[in-house]
Design a protein around this motif. Structure first.
Motif, PDB file in Angstrom:
ATOM      1  N   VAL A  61       2.462 -34.778   2.772  1.00 49.78           N
ATOM      2  CA  VAL A  61       2.480 -35.785   1.715  1.00 49.78           C
ATOM      3  C   VAL A  61       2.449 -37.145   2.404  1.00 49.78           C
ATOM      4  CG1 VAL A  61       5.012 -35.928   1.494  1.00 49.78           C
ATOM      5  CG2 VAL A  61       3.566 -36.532  -0.443  1.00 49.78           C
ATOM      6  N   THR A  62       1.662 -38.049   1.837  1.00 51.83           N
ATOM      7  CA  THR A  62       1.579 -39.398   2.383  1.00 51.83           C
ATOM      8  C   THR A  62       2.333 -40.370   1.480  1.00 51.83           C
ATOM      9  OG1 THR A  62      -0.480 -39.910   1.225  1.00 51.83           O
ATOM     10  CG2 THR A  62      -0.669 -38.951   3.443  1.00 51.83           C
ATOM     11  N   PRO A  73       6.066 -48.502  -5.137  1.00 52.14           N
ATOM     12  CA  PRO A  73       6.199 -48.195  -3.707  1.00 52.14           C
ATOM     13  C   PRO A  73       7.449 -47.350  -3.442  1.00 52.14           C
ATOM     14  CG  PRO A  73       5.882 -50.548  -4.055  1.00 52.14           C
ATOM     15  CD  PRO A  73       6.103 -49.942  -5.406  1.00 52.14           C
ATOM     16  N   ILE A  74       7.328 -46.451  -2.495  1.00 56.91           N
ATOM     17  CA  ILE A  74       8.472 -45.619  -2.093  1.00 56.91           C
ATOM     18  C   ILE A  74       8.346 -45.314  -0.603  1.00 56.91           C
ATOM     19  CG2 ILE A  74       7.309 -43.470  -2.736  1.00 56.91           C
ATOM     20  CD1 ILE A  74      10.119 -42.407  -3.556  1.00 56.91           C
ATOM     21  N   ASP A  75       9.460 -45.351   0.081  1.00 57.12           N
ATOM     22  CA  ASP A  75       9.500 -44.952   1.485  1.00 57.12           C
ATOM     23  C   ASP A  75       9.805 -43.459   1.533  1.00 57.12           C
ATOM     24  OD1 ASP A  75       9.066 -47.525   2.494  1.00 57.12           O
ATOM     25  OD2 ASP A  75      11.195 -48.008   2.374  1.00 57.12           O
ATOM     26  N   LEU A  76       9.133 -42.749   2.404  1.00 56.20           N
ATOM     27  CA  LEU A  76       9.330 -41.303   2.483  1.00 56.20           C
ATOM     28  C   LEU A  76      10.773 -40.902   2.795  1.00 56.20           C
ATOM     29  CD1 LEU A  76       6.007 -40.181   4.170  1.00 56.20           C
ATOM     30  CD2 LEU A  76       6.653 -40.026   1.763  1.00 56.20           C
ATOM     31  N   PRO A  77      11.497 -41.610   3.677  1.00 57.14           N
ATOM     32  CA  PRO A  77      12.889 -41.210   3.909  1.00 57.14           C
ATOM     33  C   PRO A  77      13.772 -41.293   2.653  1.00 57.14           C
ATOM     34  CG  PRO A  77      12.123 -42.569   5.721  1.00 57.14           C
ATOM     35  CD  PRO A  77      11.062 -42.615   4.648  1.00 57.14           C
ATOM     36  N   SER A  78      13.371 -42.076   1.665  1.00 57.71           N
ATOM     37  CA  SER A  78      14.169 -42.160   0.442  1.00 57.71           C
ATOM     38  C   SER A  78      14.075 -40.876  -0.387  1.00 57.71           C
ATOM     39  CB  SER A  78      13.766 -43.371  -0.397  1.00 57.71           C
ATOM     40  OG  SER A  78      12.471 -43.217  -0.918  1.00 57.71           O
ATOM     41  N   GLY A  94       5.421 -41.124  11.714  1.00 59.72           N
ATOM     42  CA  GLY A  94       5.592 -42.546  11.438  1.00 59.72           C
ATOM     43  C   GLY A  94       6.265 -42.733  10.085  1.00 59.72           C
ATOM     44  N   ASP A  95       5.905 -43.803   9.414  1.00 55.88           N
ATOM     45  CA  ASP A  95       6.453 -44.087   8.090  1.00 55.88           C
ATOM     46  C   ASP A  95       5.524 -43.633   6.973  1.00 55.88           C
ATOM     47  OD1 ASP A  95       8.643 -45.326   9.235  1.00 55.88           O
ATOM     48  OD2 ASP A  95       7.696 -47.306   9.222  1.00 55.88           O
ATOM     49  N   ASP A  96       4.363 -43.081   7.341  1.00 60.32           N
ATOM     50  CA  ASP A  96       3.319 -42.859   6.354  1.00 60.32           C
ATOM     51  C   ASP A  96       3.078 -41.413   5.953  1.00 60.32           C
ATOM     52  OD1 ASP A  96       2.741 -45.599   6.198  1.00 60.32           O
ATOM     53  OD2 ASP A  96       1.511 -45.463   8.005  1.00 60.32           O
TER      54      ASP A  96
END
Length: 107
Positions: A61-62, A73-78, A94-96
């Motif tokens: 998932v990106t 917008p959402i950050d994956l770690p959230s 990474g973050d993506d």
């Protein structure tokens, strides 16, 4: 997308087990996983309190697809509070990108 109780070779399935407390996250994650894994068959097992979303051997998932599906917008770690568990191994790229995969990559 195929819905079943995940009994067809569960040893080859990877992916998240998502808590059902936030249906928007569950729906957005499922939509994003469908977009980010074209040609892969997703297996969804909705148990009300949690939802298993799995595919065979590899799933990704990106952040872009998840943000688009969620409408913000959402950050994956959230996602971590929503993920009760997972099958396979999980890795952030990474973050993506977040991936679930079957085999260890360091062997």
């Amino acid at each position: 997308m195929r819905r079943h109780p995940l009994t067809d070779r569960p040893d080859y399935l990877v992916g998240p087990v998502v808590r059902g407390f936030d249906p928007d996250i569950v729906d957005a994650l499922q939509t994003a996983l469908e977009k980010d894994n074209p040609g892969s068959e997703l297996f969804v097992d909705d148990n009300t309190g949690y939802v298993r979303i799995h595919a065979q051997r590899f799933l990704r998932v990106t952040r872009a697809s998840l943000s688009e599906a969620l409408g913000r917008p959402i950050d994956l770690p959230s996602l971590e509070p929503a993920i009760a568990g997972f099958a396979g191994r999980m890795k952030y790229t990474g973050d993506d990108e977040l991936t679930w995969y079957l085999a260890r990559e360091d062997r």
